[in-house]
Design an enzyme around this catalytic site. Structure first.
Site, PDB file in Angstrom:
ATOM      1  N   ARG A  80     -94.996  55.333  57.757  1.00  0.00           N
ATOM      2  CA  ARG A  80     -95.677  55.175  59.041  1.00  0.00           C
ATOM      3  C   ARG A  80     -96.993  54.451  58.837  1.00  0.00           C
ATOM      4  O   ARG A  80     -97.777  54.780  57.946  1.00  0.00           O
ATOM      5  CB  ARG A  80     -95.945  56.522  59.698  1.00  0.00           C
ATOM      6  CG  ARG A  80     -96.766  56.318  60.985  1.00  0.00           C
ATOM      7  CD  ARG A  80     -96.756  57.442  61.909  1.00  0.00           C
ATOM      8  NE  ARG A  80     -97.527  57.112  63.101  1.00  0.00           N
ATOM      9  CZ  ARG A  80     -97.849  57.962  64.014  1.00  0.00           C
ATOM     10  NH1 ARG A  80     -97.452  59.205  63.907  1.00  0.00           N
ATOM     11  NH2 ARG A  80     -98.538  57.590  65.063  1.00  0.00           N
ATOM     12  N   ARG A  89     -93.563  53.459  65.940  1.00  0.00           N
ATOM     13  CA  ARG A  89     -93.703  54.201  64.687  1.00  0.00           C
ATOM     14  C   ARG A  89     -92.349  54.532  64.104  1.00  0.00           C
ATOM     15  O   ARG A  89     -91.406  54.835  64.823  1.00  0.00           O
ATOM     16  CB  ARG A  89     -94.531  55.457  64.873  1.00  0.00           C
ATOM     17  CG  ARG A  89     -93.906  56.427  65.838  1.00  0.00           C
ATOM     18  CD  ARG A  89     -94.893  57.297  66.489  1.00  0.00           C
ATOM     19  NE  ARG A  89     -95.547  56.541  67.535  1.00  0.00           N
ATOM     20  CZ  ARG A  89     -96.310  57.067  68.452  1.00  0.00           C
ATOM     21  NH1 ARG A  89     -96.540  58.326  68.472  1.00  0.00           N
ATOM     22  NH2 ARG A  89     -96.859  56.332  69.371  1.00  0.00           N
ATOM     23  N   ASP A  92     -92.957  60.062  63.745  1.00  0.00           N
ATOM     24  CA  ASP A  92     -94.102  60.763  64.313  1.00  0.00           C
ATOM     25  C   ASP A  92     -93.788  62.248  64.265  1.00  0.00           C
ATOM     26  O   ASP A  92     -92.749  62.678  64.768  1.00  0.00           O
ATOM     27  CB  ASP A  92     -94.335  60.314  65.756  1.00  0.00           C
ATOM     28  CG  ASP A  92     -95.585  60.926  66.366  1.00  0.00           C
ATOM     29  OD1 ASP A  92     -96.553  61.170  65.628  1.00  0.00           O
ATOM     30  OD2 ASP A  92     -95.591  61.157  67.590  1.00  0.00           O
ATOM     31  N   ASP A  94     -95.492  65.892  65.152  1.00  0.00           N
ATOM     32  CA  ASP A  94     -96.589  66.572  65.825  1.00  0.00           C
ATOM     33  C   ASP A  94     -96.408  68.077  65.737  1.00  0.00           C
ATOM     34  O   ASP A  94     -95.326  68.594  66.039  1.00  0.00           O
ATOM     35  CB  ASP A  94     -96.642  66.188  67.311  1.00  0.00           C
ATOM     36  CG  ASP A  94     -97.081  64.756  67.538  1.00  0.00           C
ATOM     37  OD1 ASP A  94     -97.877  64.237  66.734  1.00  0.00           O
ATOM     38  OD2 ASP A  94     -96.645  64.157  68.539  1.00  0.00           O
TER      39      ASP A  94
END
Length: 180
Positions: A80, A89, A92, A94
């Site tokens: 990334r 991207r 990702d 989170d």
């Protein structure tokens, strides 16, 4: 409950999600449940290709901060590059929720500050845990999702197929880890 959101809109998007979960398992983060994978429109910066998104529930002895550092390290190891806020991207990851804990530091904000605004997180989360109560105060996730939220979000791989893809990529040592 520890929830991680996964997304990708570059390369083999679904495979990127599988690879990220396998890498999490390799550092001792145990997969408990996975949602289906969904094809979703971009959010924030909409001038880019569609994403594939999913959420996973994990178990780990890592602190919230160490888990976030691990997620960031996996993103970096997978290639990334952060060159545009909310831009394209490869992967990702989170940290959405960590056992109801609240953080508001430079490093970490818990629960994730935007997850209630992001149907690409809420829809997979509602599939996995429809009665999940963010912060223990707001209506259940499933009740917060409108028909408009669902527009353009299509399941492309059911949770069993996603879990099977993860199982098939595990290292031989991790192949004995069952899904809970």
């Amino acid at each position: 409950m520890k929830i991680i959101g996964l997304g990708s809109n570059l390369g083999d998007r679904t495979d990127n999600l599988v690879e990220a979960v396998v890498r999490l398992e390799q550092v001792g983060v145990e997969l408990m449940h996975a949602s289906s994978c969904y094809l979703t429109p971009p959010w924030g910066d909409t001038d880019q290709d569609a994403f594939v998104n999913a959420v996973v529930q994990v178990e780990t002895a890592l602190s919230p901060e160490d888990l976030l550092r691990t997620l960031l390290q996996i993103e970096e190891e997978m290639g990334r590059v952060r060159y545009r806020k909310w831009g394209p991207r490869l992967i990702d990851l989170d940290l959405i929720e960590y056992d109801g804990q609240v953080r508001d530091t430079e490093l970490l904000k818990l629960p994730h500050p935007f997850f209630l605004e992001r149907p690409f997180v809420m829809i997979p989360l509602a599939e996995m845990h429809p009665r999940f109560l963010p912060n223990g105060q707001l209506p259940e996730i499933a009740q917060r999702i409108s028909a408009a939220d669902r527009e353009g979000i299509d399941p492309i791989m059911d949770r069993l197929a996603f879990e099977d893809a993860i199982k098939s990529r595990r290292s031989p040592l991790a192949s004995d880890i069952p899904f809970s």
